[in-house]
Write a protein that holds these residues in place. Structure first.
Motif, PDB file in Angstrom:
ATOM      1  N   ILE A  37      -4.930   4.967   3.785  1.00  0.00           N
ATOM      2  CA  ILE A  37      -4.419   4.253   2.622  1.00  0.00           C
ATOM      3  C   ILE A  37      -4.843   5.026   1.383  1.00  0.00           C
ATOM      4  CG2 ILE A  37      -4.588   2.115   1.289  1.00  0.00           C
ATOM      5  CD1 ILE A  37      -5.120   0.714   4.032  1.00  0.00           C
ATOM      6  N   LEU A  38      -3.867   5.347   0.545  1.00  0.00           N
ATOM      7  CA  LEU A  38      -4.150   6.051  -0.706  1.00  0.00           C
ATOM      8  C   LEU A  38      -4.475   5.070  -1.828  1.00  0.00           C
ATOM      9  CD1 LEU A  38      -1.261   8.671  -0.647  1.00  0.00           C
ATOM     10  CD2 LEU A  38      -3.643   9.002   0.035  1.00  0.00           C
ATOM     11  N   GLY A  39      -3.831   3.903  -1.781  1.00  0.00           N
ATOM     12  CA  GLY A  39      -4.047   2.922  -2.838  1.00  0.00           C
ATOM     13  C   GLY A  39      -3.289   1.646  -2.591  1.00  0.00           C
ATOM     14  N   VAL A  40      -3.639   0.638  -3.386  1.00  0.00           N
ATOM     15  CA  VAL A  40      -3.017  -0.686  -3.308  1.00  0.00           C
ATOM     16  C   VAL A  40      -2.219  -0.921  -4.585  1.00  0.00           C
ATOM     17  CG1 VAL A  40      -3.498  -3.161  -3.206  1.00  0.00           C
ATOM     18  CG2 VAL A  40      -4.831  -1.585  -1.803  1.00  0.00           C
ATOM     19  N   VAL A  46       4.335  10.157   3.174  1.00  0.00           N
ATOM     20  CA  VAL A  46       3.837   9.001   2.441  1.00  0.00           C
ATOM     21  C   VAL A  46       4.899   7.919   2.450  1.00  0.00           C
ATOM     22  CG1 VAL A  46       3.219   8.173   0.133  1.00  0.00           C
ATOM     23  CG2 VAL A  46       2.308  10.315   0.958  1.00  0.00           C
ATOM     24  N   PHE A  47       4.462   6.668   2.609  1.00  0.00           N
ATOM     25  CA  PHE A  47       5.402   5.562   2.550  1.00  0.00           C
ATOM     26  C   PHE A  47       4.746   4.343   1.933  1.00  0.00           C
ATOM     27  CE2 PHE A  47       3.767   6.361   6.762  1.00  0.00           C
ATOM     28  CZ  PHE A  47       3.184   5.156   7.137  1.00  0.00           C
ATOM     29  N   CYS A  48       5.562   3.425   1.477  1.00  0.00           N
ATOM     30  CA  CYS A  48       5.127   2.199   0.811  1.00  0.00           C
ATOM     31  C   CYS A  48       5.514   1.019   1.692  1.00  0.00           C
ATOM     32  CB  CYS A  48       5.811   2.103  -0.553  1.00  0.00           C
ATOM     33  SG  CYS A  48       5.363   0.651  -1.513  1.00  0.00           S
ATOM     34  N   ARG A  49       4.539   0.206   2.064  1.00  0.00           N
ATOM     35  CA  ARG A  49       4.787  -0.971   2.917  1.00  0.00           C
ATOM     36  C   ARG A  49       3.764  -2.064   2.615  1.00  0.00           C
ATOM     37  NH1 ARG A  49       8.152   0.111   7.691  1.00  0.00           N
ATOM     38  NH2 ARG A  49       9.499   1.759   6.925  1.00  0.00           N
ATOM     39  N   ARG A  50       4.018  -3.251   3.163  1.00  0.00           N
ATOM     40  CA  ARG A  50       3.064  -4.360   3.078  1.00  0.00           C
ATOM     41  C   ARG A  50       2.097  -4.257   4.250  1.00  0.00           C
ATOM     42  NH1 ARG A  50       2.747  -8.403  -0.272  1.00  0.00           N
ATOM     43  NH2 ARG A  50       4.928  -8.291  -0.898  1.00  0.00           N
ATOM     44  N   PHE A  51       0.810  -4.347   3.949  1.00  0.00           N
ATOM     45  CA  PHE A  51      -0.268  -4.161   4.922  1.00  0.00           C
ATOM     46  C   PHE A  51      -0.657  -5.493   5.569  1.00  0.00           C
ATOM     47  CE2 PHE A  51      -4.782  -4.090   5.983  1.00  0.00           C
ATOM     48  CZ  PHE A  51      -4.929  -2.887   6.656  1.00  0.00           C
ATOM     49  N   GLU A  52      -0.861  -5.459   6.889  1.00  0.00           N
ATOM     50  CA  GLU A  52      -1.397  -6.632   7.597  1.00  0.00           C
ATOM     51  C   GLU A  52      -2.336  -6.148   8.695  1.00  0.00           C
ATOM     52  OE1 GLU A  52      -0.085 -10.504  10.285  1.00  0.00           O
ATOM     53  OE2 GLU A  52       1.454  -9.117   9.578  1.00  0.00           O
ATOM     54  N   VAL A  60       0.812  -1.214   0.000  1.00  0.00           N
ATOM     55  CA  VAL A  60       0.000   0.000   0.000  1.00  0.00           C
ATOM     56  C   VAL A  60       0.849   1.269   0.000  1.00  0.00           C
ATOM     57  CG1 VAL A  60      -1.967  -1.090   1.150  1.00  0.00           C
ATOM     58  CG2 VAL A  60      -0.170  -0.043   2.535  1.00  0.00           C
ATOM     59  N   ALA A  61       0.230   2.346  -0.453  1.00  0.00           N
ATOM     60  CA  ALA A  61       0.761   3.699  -0.281  1.00  0.00           C
ATOM     61  C   ALA A  61      -0.052   4.295   0.858  1.00  0.00           C
ATOM     62  CB  ALA A  61       0.587   4.521  -1.547  1.00  0.00           C
ATOM     63  N   VAL A  62       0.633   4.737   1.911  1.00  0.00           N
ATOM     64  CA  VAL A  62      -0.028   5.270   3.105  1.00  0.00           C
ATOM     65  C   VAL A  62       0.400   6.719   3.311  1.00  0.00           C
ATOM     66  CG1 VAL A  62      -0.233   5.055   5.620  1.00  0.00           C
ATOM     67  CG2 VAL A  62      -0.164   2.997   4.198  1.00  0.00           C
ATOM     68  N   LEU A  63      -0.574   7.569   3.610  1.00  0.00           N
ATOM     69  CA  LEU A  63      -0.344   8.971   3.937  1.00  0.00           C
ATOM     70  C   LEU A  63      -0.650   9.154   5.418  1.00  0.00           C
ATOM     71  CD1 LEU A  63       0.079  11.997   3.095  1.00  0.00           C
ATOM     72  CD2 LEU A  63      -2.394  12.062   2.698  1.00  0.00           C
ATOM     73  N   ASP A  64       0.310   9.714   6.190  1.00  0.00           N
ATOM     74  CA  ASP A  64       0.029   9.945   7.606  1.00  0.00           C
ATOM     75  C   ASP A  64      -0.358  11.401   7.844  1.00  0.00           C
ATOM     76  OD1 ASP A  64       2.358  11.467   7.871  1.00  0.00           O
ATOM     77  OD2 ASP A  64       3.465   9.919   8.939  1.00  0.00           O
ATOM     78  N   ASP A  65      -0.729  11.703   9.074  1.00  0.00           N
ATOM     79  CA  ASP A  65      -1.230  13.043   9.394  1.00  0.00           C
ATOM     80  C   ASP A  65      -0.149  14.123   9.342  1.00  0.00           C
ATOM     81  OD1 ASP A  65       0.051  12.134  11.668  1.00  0.00           O
ATOM     82  OD2 ASP A  65      -1.515  12.774  13.048  1.00  0.00           O
ATOM     83  N   ASN A  66       1.104  13.743   9.176  1.00  0.00           N
ATOM     84  CA  ASN A  66       2.193  14.716   8.999  1.00  0.00           C
ATOM     85  C   ASN A  66       2.439  15.028   7.525  1.00  0.00           C
ATOM     86  OD1 ASN A  66       2.791  14.889  11.774  1.00  0.00           O
ATOM     87  ND2 ASN A  66       3.977  12.993  11.646  1.00  0.00           N
ATOM     88  N   GLY A  67       1.624  14.431   6.654  1.00  0.00           N
ATOM     89  CA  GLY A  67       1.809  14.644   5.220  1.00  0.00           C
ATOM     90  C   GLY A  67       2.907  13.782   4.638  1.00  0.00           C
TER      91      GLY A  67
END
Length: 189
Positions: free
Chosen positions: A178-181, A138-144, A129-136
């Motif tokens: 989550i922004l996208g998969v 973004v990172f790419c990781r495997r979701f579980e 996933v591409a994840v955006l946090d509240d600090n603006g």
């Protein structure tokens, strides 16, 4: 042509359509003739007409919106970075990001790769996933997801997973979303 180049077995109608469009014999396309023998007296159709006739899809273009870090997170700034061709239908439902870092190398995502993501605010265990946090950031990781916790795992042992309570992913009030998969990765050699 895309499907043929990638190993699909062509039907006779597709071979005949390509043969007609390219003005060569079907045997030449199949490698049964060594010399190119042009066919004659066949009106040429446009490439678009030939593509429609043989039911092949024309590639669409997906926007590369900027960079995403595969390592420590970075501030996300949407900077249009061109397009990537794709055979996906409904290209407007996708976006692409250029990867910086080596956090996801175990998943085949190298520094400089372009990853295409399907826009969606949710994921299933195992998705990248591409994840955006509240600090603006973004990172790419495997979701579980397991027992009320979300783990965002790297694919490189030199990085630590990010563990969060599932409530932190609430669409309206959470500190991450989550922004996208990920659906594809394009790697430069």
């Amino acid at each position: 042509l895309y499907h043929l180049k990638n190993g699909s077995e062509p039907s006779i109608s597709k071979i005949n359509a390509l043969s007609s469009y390219l003005n060569v014999s079907a045997d030449y396309l199949l490698g049964n003739e060594e010399e190119l023998q042009q066919k004659t007296a066949s009106p040429k159709e446009t490439l678009e007409e030939a593509v429609k006739r043989v039911a092949m899809e024309v590639p669409s273009m997906i926007q590369i919106l900027g960079t995403i870090h595969a390592g420590t997170s970075i501030f996300c700034e949407e900077n249009f970075d061109g397009y990537i061709p794709s055979m996906k239908k409904h290209a407007e439902n996708y976006f692409a990001l250029r990867i910086i870092g080596d956090c996801m190398t175990g998943a085949g995502i190298k520094d400089g790769s372009i990853v295409t993501f399907r826009k969606q605010p949710f994921a299933e265990t195992g998705d990248i996933v591409a994840v955006l946090d509240d600090n603006g950031e973004v990172f790419c990781r495997r979701f579980e997801y397991k027992a009320g916790q979300v783990t965002l795992s790297p694919e490189n042992p030199k990085y630590e997973p990010i563990i969060m309570d599932a409530s932190e992913f609430d669409v309206d009030s959470g500190r991450a979303r989550i922004l996208g998969v990920a659906t594809e990765v394009t790697i430069k050699l």
